[in-house]
Design a protein around this motif. Structure first.
Motif, PDB file in Angstrom:
ATOM      1  N   VAL A 149       2.062   3.152   5.620  1.00 49.16           N
ATOM      2  CA  VAL A 149       2.203   2.316   4.300  1.00 49.16           C
ATOM      3  C   VAL A 149       2.611   0.982   4.412  1.00 49.16           C
ATOM      4  O   VAL A 149       3.307   0.643   5.605  1.00 49.16           O
ATOM      5  CB  VAL A 149       3.222   3.100   3.504  1.00 49.16           C
ATOM      6  CG1 VAL A 149       2.313   4.587   3.089  1.00 49.16           C
ATOM      7  CG2 VAL A 149       4.422   3.318   3.772  1.00 49.16           C
TER       8      VAL A 149
ATOM      9  N   SER B  82       0.989  -1.019  -0.024  1.00 54.24           N
ATOM     10  CA  SER B  82      -0.139  -0.117  -0.019  1.00 54.24           C
ATOM     11  C   SER B  82       0.980   1.258   0.031  1.00 54.24           C
ATOM     12  O   SER B  82       1.628   1.321   0.854  1.00 54.24           O
ATOM     13  CB  SER B  82      -1.039   0.124   1.369  1.00 54.24           C
ATOM     14  OG  SER B  82      -1.729   1.304   1.189  1.00 54.24           O
ATOM     15  N   THR B  83       0.734   2.050  -0.928  1.00 55.35           N
ATOM     16  CA  THR B  83       1.467   3.328  -0.894  1.00 55.35           C
ATOM     17  C   THR B  83       0.603   4.529  -0.479  1.00 55.35           C
ATOM     18  O   THR B  83       1.231   5.740  -0.575  1.00 55.35           O
ATOM     19  CB  THR B  83       1.968   3.638  -2.552  1.00 55.35           C
ATOM     20  OG1 THR B  83       0.853   3.625  -3.216  1.00 55.35           O
ATOM     21  CG2 THR B  83       3.021   2.604  -2.951  1.00 55.35           C
TER      22      THR B  83
ATOM     23  N   GLY C 184       5.164  -2.173   2.706  1.00 51.35           N
ATOM     24  CA  GLY C 184       6.338  -2.417   1.635  1.00 51.35           C
ATOM     25  C   GLY C 184       7.159  -3.437   2.178  1.00 51.35           C
ATOM     26  O   GLY C 184       6.791  -4.413   2.485  1.00 51.35           O
TER      27      GLY C 184
ATOM     28  N   ASP D 187       9.765  -1.390  -6.608  1.00 55.14           N
ATOM     29  CA  ASP D 187       8.476  -0.318  -6.709  1.00 55.14           C
ATOM     30  C   ASP D 187       7.508  -0.524  -5.824  1.00 55.14           C
ATOM     31  O   ASP D 187       6.174  -0.531  -5.924  1.00 55.14           O
ATOM     32  CB  ASP D 187       7.774  -0.755  -8.344  1.00 55.14           C
ATOM     33  CG  ASP D 187       6.922   0.535  -8.568  1.00 55.14           C
ATOM     34  OD1 ASP D 187       7.303   1.770  -7.936  1.00 55.14           O
ATOM     35  OD2 ASP D 187       5.867   0.276  -9.533  1.00 55.14           O
ATOM     36  N   VAL D 188       7.996  -0.674  -4.564  1.00 55.30           N
ATOM     37  CA  VAL D 188       6.958  -0.569  -3.280  1.00 55.30           C
ATOM     38  C   VAL D 188       7.693   0.335  -2.358  1.00 55.30           C
ATOM     39  O   VAL D 188       9.018   0.697  -2.476  1.00 55.30           O
ATOM     40  CB  VAL D 188       6.853  -2.047  -2.752  1.00 55.30           C
ATOM     41  CG1 VAL D 188       6.348  -2.942  -3.866  1.00 55.30           C
ATOM     42  CG2 VAL D 188       8.339  -2.348  -2.279  1.00 55.30           C
ATOM     43  N   PRO D 189       6.863   0.955  -1.391  1.00 60.71           N
ATOM     44  CA  PRO D 189       7.524   1.493  -0.239  1.00 60.71           C
ATOM     45  C   PRO D 189       8.693   0.863   0.620  1.00 60.71           C
ATOM     46  O   PRO D 189       8.840  -0.551   0.637  1.00 60.71           O
ATOM     47  CB  PRO D 189       6.421   1.915   0.793  1.00 60.71           C
ATOM     48  CG  PRO D 189       5.260   1.867  -0.091  1.00 60.71           C
ATOM     49  CD  PRO D 189       5.410   0.729  -0.971  1.00 60.71           C
TER      50      PRO D 189
ATOM     51  N   LYS E 130      11.133   8.472  -3.819  1.00 54.48           N
ATOM     52  CA  LYS E 130       9.848   8.434  -4.060  1.00 54.48           C
ATOM     53  C   LYS E 130       9.033   7.756  -2.629  1.00 54.48           C
ATOM     54  O   LYS E 130       8.478   8.574  -1.819  1.00 54.48           O
ATOM     55  CB  LYS E 130       9.393   7.184  -4.993  1.00 54.48           C
ATOM     56  CG  LYS E 130      10.033   7.775  -6.309  1.00 54.48           C
ATOM     57  CD  LYS E 130       9.961   6.643  -7.513  1.00 54.48           C
ATOM     58  CE  LYS E 130      10.335   7.151  -8.907  1.00 54.48           C
ATOM     59  NZ  LYS E 130      10.104   6.285  -9.768  1.00 54.48           N
ATOM     60  N   ASN E 131       9.410   6.642  -2.288  1.00 51.79           N
ATOM     61  CA  ASN E 131       8.517   6.138  -1.214  1.00 51.79           C
ATOM     62  C   ASN E 131       9.506   5.344  -0.192  1.00 51.79           C
ATOM     63  O   ASN E 131       9.609   4.147  -0.170  1.00 51.79           O
ATOM     64  CB  ASN E 131       7.363   5.013  -1.850  1.00 51.79           C
ATOM     65  CG  ASN E 131       6.397   5.586  -2.472  1.00 51.79           C
ATOM     66  OD1 ASN E 131       5.829   6.686  -2.010  1.00 51.79           O
ATOM     67  ND2 ASN E 131       6.031   5.047  -3.536  1.00 51.79           N
TER      68      ASN E 131
ATOM     69  N   GLU F 248      13.972   0.183  -3.707  1.00 53.88           N
ATOM     70  CA  GLU F 248      12.633   0.797  -3.942  1.00 53.88           C
ATOM     71  C   GLU F 248      12.456   0.801  -5.486  1.00 53.88           C
ATOM     72  O   GLU F 248      11.470   0.764  -6.044  1.00 53.88           O
ATOM     73  CB  GLU F 248      12.624   2.371  -3.382  1.00 53.88           C
ATOM     74  CG  GLU F 248      11.154   2.648  -3.284  1.00 53.88           C
ATOM     75  CD  GLU F 248      10.678   3.392  -4.762  1.00 53.88           C
ATOM     76  OE1 GLU F 248       9.839   3.758  -4.979  1.00 53.88           O
ATOM     77  OE2 GLU F 248      11.607   3.825  -5.434  1.00 53.88           O
TER      78      GLU F 248
END
Length: 504
Positions: free
Chosen positions: A100, A80-81, A102, A176-178, A131-132, A172
């Motif tokens: 979040v 969940s971002t 990840g 491509d996840v937190p 980013k996250n 990350e």
């Protein structure tokens, strides 16, 4: 009478406070939870109190025990971002916001893990592209007993550690996840500093260290007086605390258990390179040398990993070890050495111990043999460590089918006056400069090492020396600061090794 009334008011307030709902200090606004795993959430409250935890559509309930301890488990949650709230209810209520889901890693060790992002331009340059990534910075402290709480909080910012941030940034990007980083490190700390006391049962030298520590009342009183300053320490006091055994674990690692994480990135070992083996005599001048040596480190590190996995209740917890990079100094007994010689008492022996952890499942070692500086124990090339660690993390913890390892010796073949070294992970085996491979040394039965002439043939390297008959052993990059150039198609360096240990 006024004093009595004041005492009663304070006593009632203390009782009320003791009954307040508390959640473990690792839980706060902006945190990252580990995806795809059953998630423990725990804390304190009044005894026998009903507790509910609500998050992401789940509601879990329990009752605290006689001591007021409580724990619930959330079912596995997907990525969940978008930040969500966690509501914890007892007699009172706590709401944690912007949570979040990840990948979560602990990054720990000594000064090279602590080394700040702001001091490394290549890593600092990544900040605008974050980013996250979120981080939890554990406050540096010590404790004579295992603590349940600590100081620190989650923030929606990158970690202060250059290695931790570099690792998080590239992980990350790959996943491509937190990514959440729990950073708990302290310069010049030994492996023993991060070892729980119960390891005295499995590690004889640690038992001796802790026995000496417990008898040293002067030392214990000094630590107590420093702690009374509540963090307002002079530099020499800071150094004194971080060089102690076990009490860093109590304050900076134990309170994290059993928070669910994917693994730990461990960058430590420099403190344990002061001697080769055994335990130096206890001496007031060099009391901080009382740590295991390079040859013993690998066995102790493996026991430590198994101990922490047991405490976390997570046998699959991944441990990623940062190999110590190139450095041209020797041990405490002989600091000045030939940094390229394979027979000196150098950091090569520590790297061998670190690589020994690969005998355990769910471990990896970041190869840094091409990094480092000959006369600087704090090299600036931190970015590649994070890059390589992220590749290993993606391969071994996320299941990505990617190349993440440099060439590794798989076998050695003796053919007349030549030695043929076979490698795995050696697609397009080559050298960075287009010249012959360097840092190979060979020897016969007398073990007098000579530089080898090396030639690449497909996924193998053929070694020889004009004046050496019947070569039997190989050492590759087995030196303090070897000059290496052997890589695979991705430019990842070959791992150091020696074959003479097979006869030891």
């Amino acid at each position: 009478m006024r004093l009595i009334k004041l005492f009663i008011v304070l006593f009632i307030a203390a009782i009320g406070h003791a009954q307040d709902l508390q959640v473990a200090s690792i839980f706060s606004d902006h945190m990252v939870l580990q995806r795809g795993e059953k998630l423990p959430v725990w804390g304190k409250s009044a005894a026998k109190q009903k507790i509910t935890v609500s998050f992401a559509g789940q509601i879990k309930a329990t009752k605290s025990d006689k001591a007021g301890n409580w724990m619930v488990y959330l079912d596995p949650i997907e990525v969940s971002t978008i930040g969500k709230d966690m509501v914890i209810q007892g007699k009172t209520e706590q709401i944690l916001t912007d949570i979040v889901v990840g990948e979560v890693w602990i990054c720990s060790g000594q000064s090279n893990m602590q080394w700040e992002t702001d001091k490394i331009p290549e890593v600092r340059g990544l900040v605008p592209f974050v980013k996250n990534i979120r981080s939890f910075e554990v406050e540096r402290s010590v404790s004579f007993k295992e603590k349940s709480m600590m100081n620190g909080q989650w923030k929606a910012v990158h970690p202060s550690s250059a290695v931790a941030f570099s690792f998080a940034y590239f992980l990350e990007d790959l996943a491509d996840v937190p990514v959440g980083i729990i950073h708990t490190s302290w310069g010049s700390s030994s492996l023993e500093a991060w070892m729980p006391y119960d390891m005295v049962e499995d590690v004889p030298h640690f038992s001796q260290i802790m026995e000496d520590f417990s008898k040293d009342t002067t030392r214990i009183k000094k630590i107590g007086k420093i702690l009374e300053k509540q963090g307002d320490w002079e530099t020499k006091e800071d150094i004194y605390l971080r060089r102690q055994p076990s009490i860093l674990y109590n304050a900076m690692l134990h309170p994290l258990i059993p928070f669910k994480v994917r693994g730990m990135l461990w960058y430590q070992g420099e403190r344990n390179t002061r001697h080769m083996s055994g335990l130096p005599e206890y001496d007031e001048r060099v009391w901080f040398h009382q740590v295991c040596g390079m040859k013993d480190y690998g066995e102790v590190l493996q026991k430590w990993i198994l101990n922490l996995r047991g405490r976390w209740g997570n046998p699959d917890m991944h441990f990623m070890v940062v190999m110590l990079p190139g450095f041209g100094k020797g041990t405490y007994q002989q600091k000045e050495i030939d940094p390229e010689s394979p027979s000196e008492l150098s950091w090569a022996w520590m790297r061998e111990s670190q690589l020994a952890t690969l005998s355990l499942l769910h471990t990896s070692v970041i190869n840094t043999i091409d990094l480092g500086e000959v006369d600087n124990v704090h090299p600036k090339d931190k970015l590649p460590i994070g890059q390589r660690g992220a590749l290993l993390g993606a391969k071994y913890t996320l299941g990505d089918n990617i190349e993440a390892l440099g060439p590794k010796m798989s076998s050695v073949e003796l053919v007349e006056d030549k030695i043929i070294v076979h490698f795995e992970n050696a697609t397009q085996l080559q050298t960075l400069d287009g010249k012959s491979p360097t840092a190979f040394w060979i020897a016969n039965e007398d073990k007098k090492w000579v530089k080898a002439e090396a030639k690449i043939e497909e996924e193998q390297v053929v070694l020889s020396a004009p004046k050496l008959k019947n070569p039997k052993y190989v050492r590759y990059a087995f030196a303090g600061k070897p000059k290496v150039n052997l890589v695979n198609a991705l430019g990842l360096p070959a791992y150091p090794f020696r074959t003479d240990k097979w006869d030891n």
